[in-house]
Design a protein around this motif. Structure first.
Motif, PDB file in Angstrom:
ATOM      1  N   TYR A   7       6.681  -2.612   2.857  1.00  0.00           N
ATOM      2  CA  TYR A   7       6.861  -3.468   4.044  1.00  0.00           C
ATOM      3  C   TYR A   7       6.426  -4.885   3.692  1.00  0.00           C
ATOM      4  O   TYR A   7       5.441  -5.105   2.999  1.00  0.00           O
ATOM      5  CB  TYR A   7       6.097  -2.926   5.240  1.00  0.00           C
ATOM      6  CG  TYR A   7       4.645  -2.574   4.993  1.00  0.00           C
ATOM      7  CD1 TYR A   7       3.618  -3.452   5.333  1.00  0.00           C
ATOM      8  CD2 TYR A   7       4.304  -1.350   4.407  1.00  0.00           C
ATOM      9  CE1 TYR A   7       2.295  -3.120   5.097  1.00  0.00           C
ATOM     10  CE2 TYR A   7       2.977  -1.015   4.166  1.00  0.00           C
ATOM     11  CZ  TYR A   7       1.978  -1.908   4.511  1.00  0.00           C
ATOM     12  OH  TYR A   7       0.663  -1.578   4.277  1.00  0.00           O
ATOM     13  N   TYR A  40       0.900  -5.438   2.506  1.00  0.00           N
ATOM     14  CA  TYR A  40       2.267  -5.960   2.493  1.00  0.00           C
ATOM     15  C   TYR A  40       2.700  -6.214   1.055  1.00  0.00           C
ATOM     16  O   TYR A  40       1.904  -6.619   0.205  1.00  0.00           O
ATOM     17  CB  TYR A  40       2.356  -7.246   3.321  1.00  0.00           C
ATOM     18  CG  TYR A  40       2.450  -6.983   4.810  1.00  0.00           C
ATOM     19  CD1 TYR A  40       3.685  -6.825   5.429  1.00  0.00           C
ATOM     20  CD2 TYR A  40       1.311  -6.873   5.587  1.00  0.00           C
ATOM     21  CE1 TYR A  40       3.782  -6.576   6.788  1.00  0.00           C
ATOM     22  CE2 TYR A  40       1.385  -6.611   6.954  1.00  0.00           C
ATOM     23  CZ  TYR A  40       2.628  -6.465   7.550  1.00  0.00           C
ATOM     24  OH  TYR A  40       2.721  -6.206   8.893  1.00  0.00           O
ATOM     25  N   MET A 329       3.150   1.475   9.265  1.00  0.00           N
ATOM     26  CA  MET A 329       3.842   1.859   8.035  1.00  0.00           C
ATOM     27  C   MET A 329       3.003   2.813   7.203  1.00  0.00           C
ATOM     28  O   MET A 329       3.534   3.746   6.579  1.00  0.00           O
ATOM     29  CB  MET A 329       4.203   0.611   7.231  1.00  0.00           C
ATOM     30  CG  MET A 329       5.244  -0.277   7.899  1.00  0.00           C
ATOM     31  SD  MET A 329       6.785   0.593   8.314  1.00  0.00           S
ATOM     32  CE  MET A 329       7.406   0.961   6.680  1.00  0.00           C
TER      33      MET A 329
END
Length: 337
Positions: A7, A40, A329
């Motif tokens: 992500y 991330y 996520m």
């Protein structure tokens, strides 16, 4: 099934009402540093021009700032609008970035102007010719980055042999053909142009040709996310997004406005078919609501990676939304769904 999906973040360095571009730059770096700690994968910056609410116009400069202020996060362009630029200059800029931050720089390339037509003409008067040459100019950049170009009469010496992977960006099916033919990863702008997402992905998968960079297809889809403690709070925060999109649709772009209560007029605007079409993949709500929407999106698209953009006025609210999405996520990865 569970999802092991990287992500990432798409950042526009949005300027909020009452602030200056410098404030947006500081906030972008703060977000990138925190995003790195939240898991991330990459942090891309979008090129736009002549929009007072978006400060990421000198995209490669800002990429250098973000990469210099982080340690492991991949940083790149989402994207460089190639018809605005000389392929040689782009290669030199990103070759330099790739040398400064080895293994962390991405070069995403698009063919849209990232602005209105008058400004696009001011940037590069022959840009329409360059639009038609987009596939050739992508190949030209690949050549400048290759070690084989050392014998050429025109060289981007700072780029030769530097590891900067290319990505093709698109909001229609045209770019899917370019990405597939060149064997490059494909990122789709479904956060504002969702209509052709599925068709573009299918074209890309069906026509993909392996390359030195990529042996199998790799896809990224972008979504809007506004996550908050409650659905009501997320709805209130989303009024800034509604006002922003109204400005885009009416060509009356303003600074990011503070949120207000969801009035009947704003609710009616949000339900307008044009809004609904553009923001089909805007996941707004509490953590569970956003998680359910994200899960269904991943099931439907089977993309390799998600990229998130969050148009939120308050920096702390935006940080909370991105942190919440990272948790979502991670939960989707660890739990059978």
């Amino acid at each position: 099934m569970s999802f092991n999906t990287p992500y990432s973040i798409l950042e526009l360095a949005t300027v909020s009402q009452g602030e200056k571009p410098a404030d947006a730059f500081h906030k972008a770096l703060d977000l990138a540093q925190k995003a790195e700690s939240w898991g991330y994968h990459r942090f891309w910056l979008a090129e736009h021009h002549n929009m007072k609410s978006i400060a990421s116009s000198a995209t490669s400069v800002l990429i250098g700032r973000i990469a210099g202020g982080t340690k492991t996060l991949r940083v790149g362009s989402g994207g460089i609008m190639l018809p605005n630029h000389s392929p040689l200059i782009v290669s030199e800029q990103f070759g330099t970035l790739g040398a400064l931050y080895p293994g962390r720089i991405d070069l995403g390339l698009g063919r849209a102007p990232g602005t209105d037509q008058t400004t696009a003409h001011a940037i590069r008067s022959d840009r329409m010719q360059s639009v038609y040459r987009f596939p050739d100019e992508v190949n030209q950049i690949q050549q400048y980055f290759s070690t084989e170009n050392a014998s050429a009469s025109v060289r981007a010496t700072v780029a030769e042999g530097v590891d900067v992977p290319l990505y093709i960006l698109g909001s229609s099916t045209d770019s899917a053909h370019v990405a597939a033919k060149n064997g490059l990863p494909y990122a789709f702008a479904s956060h504002f142009a969702p209509g052709q997402l599925m068709e573009a992905l299918q074209i890309y998968y069906n026509n993909f040709q392996p390359s030195a960079q990529l042996q199998e297809p790799y896809t990224i889809a972008c979504i809007n996310v506004i996550a908050a403690e409650t659905n009501e709070e997320a709805e209130r925060i989303s009024t800034s997004l509604i006002k922003m999109m109204l400005g885009v649709m009416t060509n009356n772009i303003d600074y990011m406005q503070p949120p207000t209560e969801m009035t009947p007029d704003l609710k009616e605007l949000a339900m307008n078919p044009a809004f609904q079409k553009m923001l089909k993949y805007a996941f707004i709500g509490d953590k569970e609501h956003v998680k359910n929407n994200t899960r269904e999106f991943l099931k439907a698209t089977q993309v390799n990676e998600l990229m998130v953009v969050s148009h939120i006025y308050d920096h702390n609210d935006r940080l909370k939304s991105y942190q919440s999405f990272a948790e979502i996520m991670q939960e989707l990865e660890s739990v059978k769904v």
